[in-house]
Design a protein around this motif. Sequence first.
Motif, PDB file in Angstrom:
ATOM      1  N   PHE A   1       0.822  -1.212   0.000  1.00 44.56           N
ATOM      2  CA  PHE A   1       0.000   0.000   0.000  1.00 44.56           C
ATOM      3  C   PHE A   1       0.859   1.267   0.000  1.00 44.56           C
ATOM      4  CE2 PHE A   1      -3.372  -2.912   1.527  1.00 44.56           C
ATOM      5  CZ  PHE A   1      -4.235  -2.680   0.466  1.00 44.56           C
TER       6      PHE A   1
ATOM      7  N   PRO B   1     -10.951  -9.272   3.369  1.00 43.14           N
ATOM      8  CA  PRO B   1     -11.376  -8.139   2.524  1.00 43.14           C
ATOM      9  C   PRO B   1     -10.496  -7.926   1.297  1.00 43.14           C
ATOM     10  CG  PRO B   1     -11.318  -7.482   4.818  1.00 43.14           C
ATOM     11  CD  PRO B   1     -10.757  -8.857   4.757  1.00 43.14           C
ATOM     12  N   TYR B   2      -9.234  -8.304   1.397  1.00 33.82           N
ATOM     13  CA  TYR B   2      -8.326  -8.020   0.292  1.00 33.82           C
ATOM     14  C   TYR B   2      -8.417  -9.042  -0.839  1.00 33.82           C
ATOM     15  CZ  TYR B   2      -6.509  -4.969   3.888  1.00 33.82           C
ATOM     16  OH  TYR B   2      -6.415  -4.022   4.851  1.00 33.82           O
TER      17      TYR B   2
ATOM     18  N   VAL C   1     -10.954  -9.753  -2.643  1.00 30.43           N
ATOM     19  CA  VAL C   1     -11.671  -9.120  -3.756  1.00 30.43           C
ATOM     20  C   VAL C   1     -10.717  -8.287  -4.606  1.00 30.43           C
ATOM     21  CG1 VAL C   1     -13.364  -7.328  -4.277  1.00 30.43           C
ATOM     22  CG2 VAL C   1     -13.874  -9.051  -2.575  1.00 30.43           C
ATOM     23  N   LEU C   2      -9.844  -7.577  -3.915  1.00 28.82           N
ATOM     24  CA  LEU C   2      -8.901  -6.683  -4.589  1.00 28.82           C
ATOM     25  C   LEU C   2      -8.058  -7.446  -5.609  1.00 28.82           C
ATOM     26  CD1 LEU C   2      -8.031  -3.661  -4.072  1.00 28.82           C
ATOM     27  CD2 LEU C   2      -6.134  -4.621  -2.790  1.00 28.82           C
TER      28      LEU C   2
ATOM     29  N   ASP D   1      -8.446 -10.525  -6.621  1.00 30.51           N
ATOM     30  CA  ASP D   1      -9.285 -11.294  -7.548  1.00 30.51           C
ATOM     31  C   ASP D   1      -9.696 -10.417  -8.727  1.00 30.51           C
ATOM     32  OD1 ASP D   1     -10.705 -13.517  -8.410  1.00 30.51           O
ATOM     33  OD2 ASP D   1     -12.578 -12.745  -7.553  1.00 30.51           O
ATOM     34  N   ALA D   2     -10.078  -9.185  -8.391  1.00 31.49           N
ATOM     35  CA  ALA D   2     -10.523  -8.269  -9.445  1.00 31.49           C
ATOM     36  C   ALA D   2      -9.389  -7.950 -10.407  1.00 31.49           C
ATOM     37  CB  ALA D   2     -11.060  -6.984  -8.829  1.00 31.49           C
ATOM     38  N   TYR D   3      -8.200  -7.708  -9.868  1.00 29.29           N
ATOM     39  CA  TYR D   3      -7.063  -7.400 -10.740  1.00 29.29           C
ATOM     40  C   TYR D   3      -6.745  -8.590 -11.636  1.00 29.29           C
ATOM     41  CZ  TYR D   3      -6.268  -3.303  -7.808  1.00 29.29           C
ATOM     42  OH  TYR D   3      -6.410  -2.139  -7.154  1.00 29.29           O
TER      43      TYR D   3
ATOM     44  N   LYS E   1      -8.868 -10.909 -12.633  1.00 28.06           N
ATOM     45  CA  LYS E   1      -9.921 -11.019 -13.646  1.00 28.06           C
ATOM     46  C   LYS E   1      -9.733  -9.953 -14.726  1.00 28.06           C
ATOM     47  CE  LYS E   1     -12.943 -14.083 -12.074  1.00 28.06           C
ATOM     48  NZ  LYS E   1     -11.931 -14.585 -11.142  1.00 28.06           N
TER      49      LYS E   1
ATOM     50  N   ALA F   1     -17.847 -13.225  -6.595  1.00 29.76           N
ATOM     51  CA  ALA F   1     -16.679 -12.675  -7.270  1.00 29.76           C
ATOM     52  C   ALA F   1     -17.095 -11.546  -8.198  1.00 29.76           C
ATOM     53  CB  ALA F   1     -15.975 -13.750  -8.062  1.00 29.76           C
TER      54      ALA F   1
ATOM     55  N   GLY G   1     -17.801  -8.553  -6.272  1.00 27.20           N
ATOM     56  CA  GLY G   1     -16.553  -7.986  -5.788  1.00 27.20           C
ATOM     57  C   GLY G   1     -15.820  -7.261  -6.892  1.00 27.20           C
ATOM     58  N   VAL G   2     -15.763  -7.893  -8.056  1.00 29.94           N
ATOM     59  CA  VAL G   2     -15.036  -7.320  -9.179  1.00 29.94           C
ATOM     60  C   VAL G   2     -15.692  -6.025  -9.644  1.00 29.94           C
ATOM     61  CG1 VAL G   2     -14.436  -7.678 -11.594  1.00 29.94           C
ATOM     62  CG2 VAL G   2     -14.080  -9.508  -9.964  1.00 29.94           C
TER      63      VAL G   2
ATOM     64  N   LEU H   1     -15.146  -3.326  -7.184  1.00 29.86           N
ATOM     65  CA  LEU H   1     -13.808  -2.750  -7.222  1.00 29.86           C
ATOM     66  C   LEU H   1     -13.660  -1.773  -8.382  1.00 29.86           C
ATOM     67  CD1 LEU H   1     -11.154  -3.551  -5.455  1.00 29.86           C
ATOM     68  CD2 LEU H   1     -10.313  -3.831  -7.761  1.00 29.86           C
TER      69      LEU H   1
ATOM     70  N   ILE I   1      -8.222   2.966  -2.555  1.00 33.36           N
ATOM     71  CA  ILE I   1      -9.034   1.789  -2.863  1.00 33.36           C
ATOM     72  C   ILE I   1      -9.212   0.928  -1.617  1.00 33.36           C
ATOM     73  CG2 ILE I   1      -9.006  -0.406  -4.133  1.00 33.36           C
ATOM     74  CD1 ILE I   1      -9.794   1.773  -5.954  1.00 33.36           C
ATOM     75  N   LYS I   2      -8.130   0.782  -0.870  1.00 37.72           N
ATOM     76  CA  LYS I   2      -8.198  -0.035   0.354  1.00 37.72           C
ATOM     77  C   LYS I   2      -9.216   0.557   1.328  1.00 37.72           C
ATOM     78  CE  LYS I   2      -5.483   0.126   4.101  1.00 37.72           C
ATOM     79  NZ  LYS I   2      -4.265   0.142   4.900  1.00 37.72           N
TER      80      LYS I   2
ATOM     81  N   LEU J   1     -12.678   0.081   0.067  1.00 42.03           N
ATOM     82  CA  LEU J   1     -13.027  -1.338   0.103  1.00 42.03           C
ATOM     83  C   LEU J   1     -13.378  -1.776   1.517  1.00 42.03           C
ATOM     84  CD1 LEU J   1     -13.022  -3.720  -1.932  1.00 42.03           C
ATOM     85  CD2 LEU J   1     -10.788  -4.325  -1.046  1.00 42.03           C
ATOM     86  N   LEU J   2     -12.585  -1.303   2.495  1.00 41.48           N
ATOM     87  CA  LEU J   2     -12.850  -1.694   3.884  1.00 41.48           C
ATOM     88  C   LEU J   2     -14.173  -1.116   4.370  1.00 41.48           C
ATOM     89  CD1 LEU J   2      -9.306  -1.542   5.514  1.00 41.48           C
ATOM     90  CD2 LEU J   2     -10.614  -3.528   4.756  1.00 41.48           C
TER      91      LEU J   2
ATOM     92  N   TYR K   1     -16.703  -3.314   2.920  1.00 42.51           N
ATOM     93  CA  TYR K   1     -16.671  -4.640   3.514  1.00 42.51           C
ATOM     94  C   TYR K   1     -17.317  -4.644   4.889  1.00 42.51           C
ATOM     95  CZ  TYR K   1     -14.951  -9.359   4.021  1.00 42.51           C
ATOM     96  OH  TYR K   1     -14.876 -10.708   4.137  1.00 42.51           O
TER      97      TYR K   1
END
Lengths: 144, 168
Positions: free
Chosen positions: A14, A41-42, A44-45, A47-49, A51, B98, B101-102, B105, B155-156, B159-160, B163
């Motif tokens: 980060f 939580p991370y 998804v992060l 996974d998205a990248y 995908k 997924a 989530g995607v 994001l 982004i973190k 995202l949190l 979440y």
Amino acid sequence: MEYSKIKDLLGVYFNGETTLEQEKSLRVYFNSNQVDPRLKPYVVLFDAYNKAGQEVLEGSLILAKKNRVFHPWTTRAAALVISGVAVSAFMYSATIKAAQEKEALTAFKESKELMYLMVNQLNKGTKTLSLVDQFQVHKNKYLK
Amino acid sequence: MNQKEFLDIVLPIKNNLYRLARRFLISSDEAEDAVQEVFLKLWKNKEAIKKYRTPEAFAYTMTKNYCLDRLKSKQASNLKIVHTNFENRTDLEKHIEAKDGVSLLFKLMETLPEQQKVILHLRDVEQLSFSEIAKITNTSQANVRVSLSRARKKIKDLLLIQYNYGVQ
């Protein structure tokens, strides 16, 4: 990999200071099924990248249709040819016109002469026909 | 430069350009059109490509600029279509999760400033080195690191929040 190590690595991540190899190991870890629940939580992060990196362009690209670039001299030559053709066509049509006019004039002249000839003949005819009237007059004198 | 030489340079990166366009334009058709347009522009300027030390970086920059132009133009005002192109999961539940989530994001990514978005994409999706990203975005490597760090942290944080359902 244990939780603390990954957490440290995430901190570096980060801060934008991870190397590509470190990021790869993070990606591998988060795409595996053994992610620590505290780091959930991370998932998804990464996974998205992951995908997003798999998206591909499905349509084909066209280059040939629009890429015909003409050189300036070809366009100039084409313009010259077209104007040349146009001018010569005009000239040709003009000469044809003149010839046709001449022909028509002679035809007119000839037909005029012909008409005169016919009229003369006709006049002669009518003159002789007047004698028929004379005949009638004299006949009437005797036969009443 | 003939067509084959040109294609040798640009075809290997067509998917990368597409993905970058995708981050900006969201709809896949729109992104495809963008790549097509960029290719035509590159082909028209094919003599200029030789002058660049890294044609790939040039193509990336061109795609980015083209996408930004598209977004600014009026045409793009009705082009926001929901992102739905991830369908390779067998497990339905996992798939939906997924997918959510995607797409979540990418929605979060949309809130980033353009430069940060590009840098984050190039690093985390395309996995390019800092020097390559610096060339594409026309900044220094230090700047790239700073922007990347800011983007990742933002982004973190977002995202949190998501979440934890907005509870921190």
